[in-house]
Design a protein around this motif. Structure first.
Motif, PDB file in Angstrom:
ATOM      1  N   THR A 110      41.217  32.090  90.591  1.00  0.00           N
ATOM      2  CA  THR A 110      40.449  33.165  91.224  1.00  0.00           C
ATOM      3  C   THR A 110      41.277  34.436  91.332  1.00  0.00           C
ATOM      4  OG1 THR A 110      39.213  31.508  92.475  1.00  0.00           O
ATOM      5  CG2 THR A 110      39.065  33.771  93.231  1.00  0.00           C
ATOM      6  N   SER A 111      42.573  34.269  91.611  1.00  0.00           N
ATOM      7  CA  SER A 111      43.458  35.438  91.660  1.00  0.00           C
ATOM      8  C   SER A 111      43.535  36.117  90.309  1.00  0.00           C
ATOM      9  CB  SER A 111      44.861  35.011  92.114  1.00  0.00           C
ATOM     10  OG  SER A 111      45.726  36.123  92.150  1.00  0.00           O
ATOM     11  N   ALA A 112      43.602  35.319  89.246  1.00  0.00           N
ATOM     12  CA  ALA A 112      43.635  35.889  87.897  1.00  0.00           C
ATOM     13  C   ALA A 112      42.327  36.609  87.583  1.00  0.00           C
ATOM     14  CB  ALA A 112      43.898  34.796  86.869  1.00  0.00           C
ATOM     15  N   ALA A 113      41.214  36.030  88.027  1.00  0.00           N
ATOM     16  CA  ALA A 113      39.913  36.662  87.794  1.00  0.00           C
ATOM     17  C   ALA A 113      39.805  37.995  88.541  1.00  0.00           C
ATOM     18  CB  ALA A 113      38.793  35.722  88.222  1.00  0.00           C
ATOM     19  N   LEU A 114      40.338  38.032  89.770  1.00  0.00           N
ATOM     20  CA  LEU A 114      40.320  39.272  90.526  1.00  0.00           C
ATOM     21  C   LEU A 114      41.202  40.322  89.862  1.00  0.00           C
ATOM     22  CD1 LEU A 114      39.623  41.046  92.903  1.00  0.00           C
ATOM     23  CD2 LEU A 114      41.370  39.872  94.256  1.00  0.00           C
ATOM     24  N   THR A 115      42.371  39.911  89.405  1.00  0.00           N
ATOM     25  CA  THR A 115      43.255  40.846  88.704  1.00  0.00           C
ATOM     26  C   THR A 115      42.566  41.429  87.468  1.00  0.00           C
ATOM     27  OG1 THR A 115      45.234  39.686  89.477  1.00  0.00           O
ATOM     28  CG2 THR A 115      45.482  41.093  87.538  1.00  0.00           C
ATOM     29  N   ALA A 116      41.852  40.585  86.744  1.00  0.00           N
ATOM     30  CA  ALA A 116      41.135  41.052  85.554  1.00  0.00           C
ATOM     31  C   ALA A 116      40.001  42.010  85.919  1.00  0.00           C
ATOM     32  CB  ALA A 116      40.581  39.850  84.789  1.00  0.00           C
ATOM     33  N   ALA A 117      39.443  41.855  87.127  1.00  0.00           N
ATOM     34  CA  ALA A 117      38.326  42.708  87.552  1.00  0.00           C
ATOM     35  C   ALA A 117      38.784  44.032  88.139  1.00  0.00           C
ATOM     36  CB  ALA A 117      37.458  41.968  88.567  1.00  0.00           C
ATOM     37  N   LEU A 118      40.058  44.152  88.493  1.00  0.00           N
ATOM     38  CA  LEU A 118      40.526  45.377  89.148  1.00  0.00           C
ATOM     39  C   LEU A 118      40.247  46.643  88.332  1.00  0.00           C
ATOM     40  CD1 LEU A 118      43.890  44.309  90.838  1.00  0.00           C
ATOM     41  CD2 LEU A 118      41.710  44.892  91.939  1.00  0.00           C
ATOM     42  N   ASP A 139      33.554  32.138  94.865  1.00  0.00           N
ATOM     43  CA  ASP A 139      34.797  31.390  94.691  1.00  0.00           C
ATOM     44  C   ASP A 139      35.790  31.726  95.801  1.00  0.00           C
ATOM     45  OD1 ASP A 139      33.797  30.169  92.464  1.00  0.00           O
ATOM     46  OD2 ASP A 139      34.950  31.358  91.015  1.00  0.00           O
ATOM     47  N   ALA A 140      35.891  32.990  96.140  1.00  0.00           N
ATOM     48  CA  ALA A 140      36.813  33.401  97.200  1.00  0.00           C
ATOM     49  C   ALA A 140      36.395  32.805  98.541  1.00  0.00           C
ATOM     50  CB  ALA A 140      36.868  34.929  97.280  1.00  0.00           C
ATOM     51  N   ASP A 141      35.095  32.733  98.787  1.00  0.00           N
ATOM     52  CA  ASP A 141      34.609  32.112 100.020  1.00  0.00           C
ATOM     53  C   ASP A 141      35.002  30.642 100.085  1.00  0.00           C
ATOM     54  OD1 ASP A 141      33.472  34.085 101.536  1.00  0.00           O
ATOM     55  OD2 ASP A 141      31.472  33.883 100.668  1.00  0.00           O
ATOM     56  N   ALA A 142      34.824  29.948  98.982  1.00  0.00           N
ATOM     57  CA  ALA A 142      35.170  28.523  98.944  1.00  0.00           C
ATOM     58  C   ALA A 142      36.663  28.313  99.187  1.00  0.00           C
ATOM     59  CB  ALA A 142      34.757  27.923  97.599  1.00  0.00           C
ATOM     60  N   LEU A 143      37.486  29.154  98.584  1.00  0.00           N
ATOM     61  CA  LEU A 143      38.941  29.021  98.749  1.00  0.00           C
ATOM     62  C   LEU A 143      39.389  29.352 100.163  1.00  0.00           C
ATOM     63  CD1 LEU A 143      40.136  30.657  95.421  1.00  0.00           C
ATOM     64  CD2 LEU A 143      40.449  28.271  96.087  1.00  0.00           C
ATOM     65  N   LEU A 153      43.241  36.259  99.735  1.00  0.00           N
ATOM     66  CA  LEU A 153      42.577  36.660  98.493  1.00  0.00           C
ATOM     67  C   LEU A 153      41.164  37.157  98.793  1.00  0.00           C
ATOM     68  CD1 LEU A 153      42.721  36.702  95.364  1.00  0.00           C
ATOM     69  CD2 LEU A 153      41.843  34.363  95.409  1.00  0.00           C
ATOM     70  N   ARG A 154      40.449  36.425  99.631  1.00  0.00           N
ATOM     71  CA  ARG A 154      39.095  36.848  99.977  1.00  0.00           C
ATOM     72  C   ARG A 154      39.100  38.182 100.713  1.00  0.00           C
ATOM     73  NH1 ARG A 154      35.283  33.291 103.890  1.00  0.00           N
ATOM     74  NH2 ARG A 154      36.901  33.893 105.382  1.00  0.00           N
ATOM     75  N   GLY A 155      40.072  38.378 101.603  1.00  0.00           N
ATOM     76  CA  GLY A 155      40.141  39.637 102.332  1.00  0.00           C
ATOM     77  C   GLY A 155      40.301  40.829 101.418  1.00  0.00           C
ATOM     78  N   ARG A 156      41.164  40.672 100.404  1.00  0.00           N
ATOM     79  CA  ARG A 156      41.347  41.775  99.465  1.00  0.00           C
ATOM     80  C   ARG A 156      40.067  42.044  98.678  1.00  0.00           C
ATOM     81  NH1 ARG A 156      45.314  42.229  94.186  1.00  0.00           N
ATOM     82  NH2 ARG A 156      45.398  44.515  94.125  1.00  0.00           N
ATOM     83  N   LEU A 157      39.408  40.979  98.238  1.00  0.00           N
ATOM     84  CA  LEU A 157      38.170  41.137  97.483  1.00  0.00           C
ATOM     85  C   LEU A 157      37.083  41.771  98.344  1.00  0.00           C
ATOM     86  CD1 LEU A 157      36.401  40.696  94.992  1.00  0.00           C
ATOM     87  CD2 LEU A 157      36.008  38.345  95.785  1.00  0.00           C
ATOM     88  N   LEU A 158      37.004  41.380  99.600  1.00  0.00           N
ATOM     89  CA  LEU A 158      35.992  41.950 100.488  1.00  0.00           C
ATOM     90  C   LEU A 158      36.232  43.430 100.733  1.00  0.00           C
ATOM     91  CD1 LEU A 158      35.597  39.039 103.058  1.00  0.00           C
ATOM     92  CD2 LEU A 158      33.811  39.914 101.531  1.00  0.00           C
ATOM     93  N   GLN A 159      37.487  43.846 100.842  1.00  0.00           N
ATOM     94  CA  GLN A 159      37.743  45.274 101.002  1.00  0.00           C
ATOM     95  C   GLN A 159      37.325  46.046  99.748  1.00  0.00           C
ATOM     96  OE1 GLN A 159      41.779  46.662 101.328  1.00  0.00           O
ATOM     97  NE2 GLN A 159      41.119  48.768 101.742  1.00  0.00           N
TER      98      GLN A 159
END
Length: 396
Positions: A110-118, A139-143, A153-159
């Motif tokens: 999920t971290s790799a997916a977020l990095t790719a989405a940045l 995925d971030a919610d589940a983790l 990870l979820r906090g960063r994605l939510l921001q």
């Protein structure tokens, strides 16, 4: 009715104007707002007006913008935008369903997916981002239910999602995302970064006093010792000061705005260069960022010569064009050209922004107003102007 009563802005405008013993004509001359628009507001034909216009009227009346626009809410996204982003908003609120072991997300994946989405976030590539963001949020919610790394990870994605929702004018969804992000903040600097985005949301909603209060409170909490501050601390403090300055200048508190900008400049000097802590583009801060915001304050104060002078000294390659820094600055440059009656120059700037951020520009009411002013001054329009007017929804 009291000046801050529950009625529409026109009732407060009329009440304060009469207390100041000003006629509508006198207020028009003092503010630069047309007398016909003042009449429409006071008579209730128009229930709201742009923040820029409200600031002019408030300045002429000698009151804060907040006092005049109490209860005002910025326009939300249109129906088409709401429909396009529905899967993302649903992912922000829907409960996480249990998955089998074969489908369980991992922190690394999920971290790799977020990095790719940045780059999709920073480049305002909305069309590419919409399909991937709902699954990423789930995925971030589940983790986040499994371990602290997942929560961070979820906090960063939510921001990031909250910032995106502000950008596309989905303000209620932005508030929801940021409220959840705070719960996952890893430390006070994460909390400060989320507060910075929240202040931006409040600014776009016209809640100036609240934005300033949040920014000042959080800035006091994270204020570092400049002699030994880390770049992350300087970025967090500096951005909150910039938000406080932005709120103050829009609320006709110029001295407070200047003081906050001066402190932000001190943080930028201590930083020495543009720097994004942990590679987070939302936290990129430094001398160029402060210069951009100084020009923005000058535009709010309607000082086009100063805007253009400041813009000429900003390095062209000093900051990558993104929606939350240089592109917003370029709209101020375009507006300054319009005020100087350099309409061809203004349109040229808009064309450059449109080329760099074609999905960002239609979400900017400011851009729509600038193009509308350009078109109003022309007898005929070029094909390029017609295309941009269609994209931005400017009536011809």
């Amino acid at each position: 009715m009291a000046d801050n009563g529950p009625g529409h802005i026109g009732e407060r405008l009329r009440d304060i104007r009469k207390r100041r013993r000003l006629t509508q004509h006198g207020l028009s001359e003092a503010s630069g707002v047309s007398i016909s628009w003042i009449r429409k507001l006071e008579q209730g034909e128009q229930q709201d007006t742009r923040l820029e216009t409200a600031r002019k009227l408030a300045a002429a009346l000698g009151v804060s913008t907040t006092r005049l626009i109490a209860g005002r809410r910025e326009d939300e996204a249109d129906e088409a935008t709401i429909e396009r982003w529905e899967p993302v908003r649903h992912a922000l609120t829907a409960p996480v369903s249990d998955r089998g072991a074969d489908e369980a997300p991992t922190v690394e994946g999920t971290s790799a997916a977020l990095t790719a989405a940045l780059p999709l976030f920073s480049g305002d590539r909305f069309t590419d981002l919409r399909p991937v963001l709902p699954a990423l949020l789930r995925d971030a919610d589940a983790l986040a239910r499994l371990n602290p790394r997942g929560r961070h990870l979820r906090g960063r994605l939510l921001q990031l999602t909250g910032s995106l929702m502000v950008q596309t004018r989905q303000f209620d969804a932005a508030e929801k995302a940021l409220d959840r992000a705070v719960e996952d903040a890893a430390d006070r600097l994460d909390g400060a970064a989320i507060a910075t985005t929240r202040c931006w949301l409040l600014l776009r909603r016209g809640q100036l006093a609240q934005a300033r209060a949040v920014a000042e409170r959080e800035a006091d909490d994270v204020e570092p010792r400049l002699s030994r501050a880390t770049p992350a601390e300087l970025s967090a403090w500096g951005w909150l000061l910039l938000r406080a300055s932005a709120a103050a200048v829009r609320d006709n508190e110029s001295d407070i705005a200047t003081d906050a900008l001066r402190l932000a400049h001190s943080a930028a000097v201590a930083m020495g260069r543009e720097f994004a802590p942990n590679g987070d583009f939302l936290r990129a801060f430094g001398p160029v960022t402060v210069a951009l915001k100084r020009a923005e304050n000058a535009m709010v104060a309607e000082e086009p010569d100063r805007v253009l002078s400041l813009a000429a000294r900003i390095p062209a390659g000093g900051l990558r064009p993104t929606s939350n820094n240089r592109n917003r600055h370029l709209l101020d440059v375009a507006r300054a050209h319009v005020m100087k009656r350099r309409h061809a120059d203004a349109f040229g700037v808009l064309q450059g922004v449109w080329a760099d951020a074609p999905e960002w520009l239609p979400n900017q009411h400011y851009a729509r107003d600038i193009l509308g002013d350009i078109i109003a001054k022309r007898r005929t329009m070029t094909r390029e102007m017609q295309s941009m007017a269609d994209a931005l929804g400017v009536p011809l």
